[in-house]
Every structure is written in C-alpha cells, then in structure tokens.
Write an enzyme that holds these catalytic residues in place. Structure first.
Site, PDB file in Angstrom:
ATOM      1  N   ASN A 149       0.810  -1.234   0.000  1.00 30.66           N
ATOM      2  CA  ASN A 149       0.000   0.000   0.000  1.00 30.66           C
ATOM      3  C   ASN A 149       0.838   1.276   0.000  1.00 30.66           C
ATOM      4  OD1 ASN A 149       0.648  -0.725   2.710  1.00 30.66           O
ATOM      5  ND2 ASN A 149      -0.887   0.725   3.427  1.00 30.66           N
ATOM      6  N   GLU A 247       3.239  -5.613  12.299  1.00 32.67           N
ATOM      7  CA  GLU A 247       2.315  -4.475  12.098  1.00 32.67           C
ATOM      8  C   GLU A 247       1.228  -4.973  11.166  1.00 32.67           C
ATOM      9  OE1 GLU A 247       2.773  -1.774  13.753  1.00 32.67           O
ATOM     10  OE2 GLU A 247       4.799  -2.189  14.450  1.00 32.67           O
ATOM     11  N   CYS A 281      -3.244   1.673   6.214  1.00 39.01           N
ATOM     12  CA  CYS A 281      -3.656   0.925   7.409  1.00 39.01           C
ATOM     13  C   CYS A 281      -4.282   1.855   8.453  1.00 39.01           C
ATOM     14  CB  CYS A 281      -2.469   0.186   7.994  1.00 39.01           C
ATOM     15  SG  CYS A 281      -1.081   1.287   8.313  1.00 39.01           S
ATOM     16  N   GLU A 460       7.280   0.229  16.039  1.00 36.03           N
ATOM     17  CA  GLU A 460       8.311   0.787  15.180  1.00 36.03           C
ATOM     18  C   GLU A 460       8.499   2.252  15.531  1.00 36.03           C
ATOM     19  OE1 GLU A 460       6.488  -0.294  11.311  1.00 36.03           O
ATOM     20  OE2 GLU A 460       8.073  -1.806  11.180  1.00 36.03           O
TER      21      GLU A 460
HETATM   22  P1  NAD Z   1      -0.012  -9.487   2.953  1.00 35.03           P
HETATM   23  O1  NAD Z   1      -0.008 -10.003   4.340  1.00 35.03           O
HETATM   24  O2  NAD Z   1      -0.695 -10.282   1.911  1.00 35.03           O
HETATM   25  O3  NAD Z   1       1.499  -9.327   2.430  1.00 35.03           O
HETATM   26  C1  NAD Z   1       2.435  -8.499   3.059  1.00 35.03           C
HETATM   27  C2  NAD Z   1       3.829  -8.992   2.729  1.00 35.03           C
HETATM   28  O4  NAD Z   1       4.021 -10.264   3.330  1.00 35.03           O
HETATM   29  C3  NAD Z   1       4.087  -9.199   1.242  1.00 35.03           C
HETATM   30  O5  NAD Z   1       5.422  -8.873   0.961  1.00 35.03           O
HETATM   31  C4  NAD Z   1       3.845 -10.682   1.076  1.00 35.03           C
HETATM   32  O6  NAD Z   1       4.525 -11.243  -0.019  1.00 35.03           O
HETATM   33  C5  NAD Z   1       4.383 -11.230   2.386  1.00 35.03           C
HETATM   34  N1  NAD Z   1       3.803 -12.493   2.837  1.00 35.03           N
HETATM   35  C6  NAD Z   1       2.535 -12.957   2.666  1.00 35.03           C
HETATM   36  N2  NAD Z   1       2.392 -14.168   3.240  1.00 35.03           N
HETATM   37  C7  NAD Z   1       3.589 -14.464   3.817  1.00 35.03           C
HETATM   38  C8  NAD Z   1       4.060 -15.570   4.559  1.00 35.03           C
HETATM   39  N3  NAD Z   1       3.304 -16.632   4.831  1.00 35.03           N
HETATM   40  N4  NAD Z   1       5.348 -15.540   5.000  1.00 35.03           N
HETATM   41  C9  NAD Z   1       6.138 -14.480   4.748  1.00 35.03           C
HETATM   42  N5  NAD Z   1       5.743 -13.413   4.027  1.00 35.03           N
HETATM   43  C10 NAD Z   1       4.481 -13.397   3.569  1.00 35.03           C
HETATM   44  O7  NAD Z   1      -0.541  -8.004   3.035  1.00 35.03           O
HETATM   45  P2  NAD Z   1      -0.812  -6.997   1.826  1.00 35.03           P
HETATM   46  O8  NAD Z   1      -2.065  -7.414   1.152  1.00 35.03           O
HETATM   47  O9  NAD Z   1       0.433  -6.841   1.027  1.00 35.03           O
HETATM   48  O10 NAD Z   1      -1.041  -5.615   2.611  1.00 35.03           O
HETATM   49  C11 NAD Z   1      -2.264  -5.210   3.120  1.00 35.03           C
HETATM   50  C12 NAD Z   1      -2.332  -5.469   4.603  1.00 35.03           C
HETATM   51  O11 NAD Z   1      -1.261  -4.811   5.260  1.00 35.03           O
HETATM   52  C13 NAD Z   1      -3.588  -4.929   5.239  1.00 35.03           C
HETATM   53  O12 NAD Z   1      -4.080  -5.882   6.140  1.00 35.03           O
HETATM   54  C14 NAD Z   1      -3.114  -3.703   5.995  1.00 35.03           C
HETATM   55  O13 NAD Z   1      -3.884  -3.329   7.105  1.00 35.03           O
HETATM   56  C15 NAD Z   1      -1.756  -4.129   6.405  1.00 35.03           C
HETATM   57  N6  NAD Z   1      -0.922  -2.981   6.737  1.00 35.03           N
HETATM   58  C16 NAD Z   1      -0.632  -2.740   8.051  1.00 35.03           C
HETATM   59  C17 NAD Z   1       0.137  -1.641   8.403  1.00 35.03           C
HETATM   60  C18 NAD Z   1       0.493  -1.353   9.835  1.00 35.03           C
HETATM   61  O14 NAD Z   1       1.385  -0.543  10.063  1.00 35.03           O
HETATM   62  N7  NAD Z   1      -0.142  -1.966  10.815  1.00 35.03           N
HETATM   63  C19 NAD Z   1       0.613  -0.797   7.399  1.00 35.03           C
HETATM   64  C20 NAD Z   1       0.280  -1.064   6.081  1.00 35.03           C
HETATM   65  C21 NAD Z   1      -0.483  -2.167   5.755  1.00 35.03           C
END
Ligand code: NAD
Length: 479
Positions: A149, A247, A281, A460
C-alpha cells in the site's frame, strides 16, 4: 522490464529462473517480469550478508550515517522518477506518490541515519557495589517484509533502522509492488552501500517470504501486512525464538462529537477515509457521529465524497487512482455486495468506475459510503482496505467507546472534540496503539508506531525500532 533480485550488490536473476507478472493497475497491462524467488535465493542472500556483517556492524557511526544519508539525498534527487514508478506499480496518483510516499521514504533514511549518531545506552551505578552497562549490539542478519500500500515508504521504514543499528538486512517488498525497491537497489549501489549489507528479494509471500521467516540464520523478522500472514509468520518464527515485530490490519474508528471544529473535521475525514483509495492501514473505516449532528454530517460528507474524481493516476485532477490489483478490486466489490446483503444502504459509490481510454481495463472503484449497519456484521468487523466506509450515529460517550472498541483490531483511532476532559478519558479508554485528537495521520517519527489486539505486536519508530534491531547485554563491574 525485468525486475531481478539485488544480492551482494549485484542485479541477480532468481536461481530457478521463475518470474511473475508485474501489472499496472491503472491499465491492467503487464509492464514487468518480477523475480519469483525461493529458498535458494534466500540462501545466496544469507551467505552474502554473513560476509558483509563484520565490517558493516563495526563501521564507525559517522561513516554509516554518510552512506544512509547519501541514499536519502539520492531519493530526493530522483523524486519524479520514483513517484512515477510508484504510481505505475500501485495505481496511486502520482500526486500522492510525489507528495507523500517518496519524500517520506527519503525522510526515513535521513531520520534513522541521524538517529544512529545519537543512539546510546544506559548505565546503572550502585554506590560502593556495582556499575552496570547496557550494551546494545546488532542482531546479525534480519528479515524485513513489507506490503503494497505504501511500497517504498514502508519498505524503508523497516530496513533503515535495521541497517542503522548495524545489521545486514534481507528485505522483501510486496510482489504486487516491487518496482521502487528495485530502483532503491541502484541508489544504494551508487551511494556506496557495501555489497551484502542490503539484499532485496522479490517474489511470493508463501515462497520467498516464508523461506526468509524459516531461515535459521535470520535472527529477527519485521513484518507489515495482513493479520492472516502475521499469524502464519508468528507460527513459524516463534518456536525458533526469533524477535518479531508485526504491524497488521486495522478497522479504525473515527469518533466525531458535536463540539468539534466542524469544517476541519469534515475535510480531514474525507482524507482519512479515501486517501490512497482507502488503502492506508491508518484510514478510518468506521465513522461514528454524535446524533445531534449526524444528518448534517451525512449530507455534507456524502456531497464532498461524491465530488471526488476517480481517474488515471497520471492525471493531476484525479483524487483517487486505481486500487492495487485485480484480486483486490474483486475483493472490494464483493465486500460492497456483502454490505448490501447485510442491509447496508449505499449513500454514494458502491460501484466500479469506467475510465475511458488507457484506463479502460484498470481497477477503479467509486468512493463508497454505507449506513444502516450494526457493529456486529462482516462489513464493520473485517478489514476491507479500500475506498469503503460506514457511518453511524451514537448518543452517549459510553456508546461511542463501545462501538470504537468493538472489533478485534486496535491500530489507530481518531477523535474529534474540543472537550478536554472527554479527550482525556478517551485517550485512556480507547483500545488502539495510536490515538489522534482533532487530526489524522500526523506522525512524529520519534513516536512509537504499532497496534494492539489483532493489529499486531511490537512498535516501530524512533528508539523503539533501533532497540528492536539490537540485542541488549547487561555487563556488570564490581567496584
Ligand atoms: P499481505 O499479508 O498479503 O502481504 C504483506 C507482505 O508479506 C508481502 O510482501 C507478502 O509477499 C508477504 N507475505 C505474505 N504471506 C507471507 C508468509 N506466509 N510468509 C512471509 N511473508 C508473507 O498483506 P498486503 O495485502 O500486502 O497488505 C495489506 C495489509 O497490510 C492490510 O491488512 C493492511 O492493514 C496491512 N498494513 C498494516 C500496516 C500497519 O502498520 N499496521 C501498514 C500497512 C499495511
């Protein structure tokens, strides 16, 4: 275009030669082949990092500062190129990338570069008995995994404190948005970051991401992404006793009281709902409004939201660009259908947007406002992470609080009120890692950032990040 890994300071194709498509969400067209790495690539990265660690971890802080700050300067020099790349890859407007994502990525480098010069540790003296010193040492090799995002913004937010604390980093940007991380590799090379100190691996989460998490020589995992993936990562990393910072998702409430500064609240609430197509997020997706101003708010909010322009990210007049991928687009539209089935009334939006010309195959969704849904329904409980918000009136402070706290998430909350004692009460009672009063997304990088409940563990930002990426050793001298 081919996006390869960055290993040992060199552009490196994936060991098994597999690639996935990189798609421009504004047009639906493939623009790149992206390395689909796996455990074999992680092994190469670990070997390179092991070689680099002794000299990087003992490099004088001023020298490390010069390199990291040099990267910040180069990011700013390439602002336009990086902003265009970020927009092409993610569908966000160039305006957003140019004013938010890329400047903040440079700031992340500058902030932690300067922080490392001031990072100090405590000593404890007991007269006539002992002097104890807390020594902070880098962990070794760490893994940083980031989402799509805010691609370069969140990638740098993780890797830079890890590098500043003297670690070698294996970073994995989202497979959905790898482009700016690959440009960062070139910048790092140019700024003199020694080979092996930073590795950038591309590919799927359950392949290369999982291999990073499972590698025994990677000592910590800093992850930002979905709660689902966070739980999976914890399941693998926890029994290996890795340090973990997670996060995760959110379902953030906005509480609006009648005594707020109305115009400021209204403008900010439009932003906090639909900035970056609602894919931040910290966006407030549940808006609760004191009953006495509910009708006025509803009318004004819907009228402002209906006036937002959805269009090509390259067009300066677009307020919203495309959502990030076909999968995400389908999911958001399905969630809007679920809201309808749950009895929600769509006040505006609720549909895809047809953009003519080159955007005709892109993923555009109208900003959507829904009312009439109870707290306990999927729409109000589950993260949608798109341009969709619900609005609902409340009558008392108690009701507002229980609505706000009534999900499994706890990332952020925003409260609009000029009543000081109410603000104090809510600052204590809200279950969230970040609470804003009369503002939104105002960030001081020295402050801790993170959530409670299903929004994650660990913090963080500032010293918290530098501490996470170091081990403390207590050394005691008898005196
Ligand atoms: P996602 O969990 O699908 O992927 C995030 C990252 O993790 C990607 O690089 C992905 O390839 C990797 N990943 C996925 N499964 C994995 C696994 N089993 N092992 C290791 N790595 C893995 O999330 P997304 O769709 O890319 O992002 C959206 C999500 O991120 C939303 O839920 C949003 O709320 C969250 N987000 C949270 C914050 C925060 O600071 N809390 C900030 C931004 C986004």
């Amino acid at each position: 275009m081919t996006i390869n890994n960055y290993i040992n300071g060199i552009d490196t194709p994936p060991v098994h030669g597999r690639y996935i498509d990189g798609i421009n969400p504004a047009t639906g067209k493939i623009f790149a082949q992206v390395a689909a790495s796996d455990a074999a690539d992680v092994e190469l990265a670990v070997q390179a990092a092991k070689k680099a660690f002794p000299s990087w971890s003992t490099m004088p802080p001023e020298q490390r500062f010069n390199i990291l700050n040099g990267i910040a300067e180069r990011i700013l020099q390439k602002l336009d190129v990086l902003a265009e790349a970020e927009s092409l890859d993610s569908g966000k407007t160039i305006k957003t990338a140019r004013t938010i994502d890329i400047p903040r990525s440079a700031l992340n480098f500058r902030f932690f570069a300067t922080a490392l010069l001031h990072f100090a540790s405590e000593s404890h003296y007991t007269q006539g008995q002992s002097l104890s010193v807390t020594l902070r040492q880098p962990l070794g090799i760490v893994g940083c995994i980031s989402p799509w995002n805010l691609p370069l913004y969140l990638f740098s937010w993780k890797i830079v404190p890890a590098l500043a604390a003297g670690n070698c980093v294996i970073g994995k940007p989202s497979e959905v948005t790898p482009y700016t991380a690959s440009l960062l590799a070139e910048i790092c090379q140019d700024a003199g970051l020694p080979p092996g100190v930073l590795t950038i691996l591309h590919g799927l989460g359950h392949e290369v991401g999982a291999a990073i998490v499972a590698h025994p020589e990677i000592k910590a995992i800093s992850f930002t992404g979905s709660t689902r993936a966070g739980a999976e990562i914890a399941r693998i990393a926890a029994p290996m006793f890795k340090k973990l910072s997670l996060e995760l998702g959110g379902k953030n409430p906005n509480l609006i009281f009648a005594d707020c500064n109305y115009e400021e609240m209204l403008a900010t609430t439009v932003r906090s709902s639909f900035n970056n197509q609602g894919q931040i997020c910290l966006c407030g997706s549940r808006i609760y409004v004191e009953a006495s101003i509910y009708d006025r708010f509803k009318q004004d909010f819907v009228s402002r939201v209906s006036a937002l322009k959805v269009g090509l990210p390259t067009n300066d007049n677009s307020d919203l660009g495309a959502v990030v991928s076909q999968t995400h687009y389908d999911k958001i539209l399905e969630r809007i259908d679920i809201a309808r089935q749950e009895g929600g009334i769509i006040l505006c939006g609720g549909t895809k947007v047809e953009v003519e010309g080159e955007g005709s195959k892109g993923y555009y969704i109208a900003p959507t406002v829904i009312e009439g849904l109870p707290l306990n329904c999927r729409t109000n409980q589950e993260e949608i992470f798109g341009p969709v918000v619900t609005i609902q009136p409340f009558s008392t402070e108690e009701e507002a609080l229980s609505l706000a706290n009534g999900t499994s998430y706890g990332l952020s909350a925003t409260v609009w009120t000029n009543n000081l004692s109410r603000a104090q009460r809510f600052s204590i009672e809200l279950q969230a890692g970040i609470v804003w009063f009369n503002t939104w997304m105002m960030r001081d990088l020295r402050t801790p950032f993170g959530g409670v409940k299903d929004s994650g563990i660990g913090r963080e930002g500032g010293w918290e990040a530098l501490r996470f990426f170091s081990d403390t050793k207590n050394i005691t001298f008898r005196i």
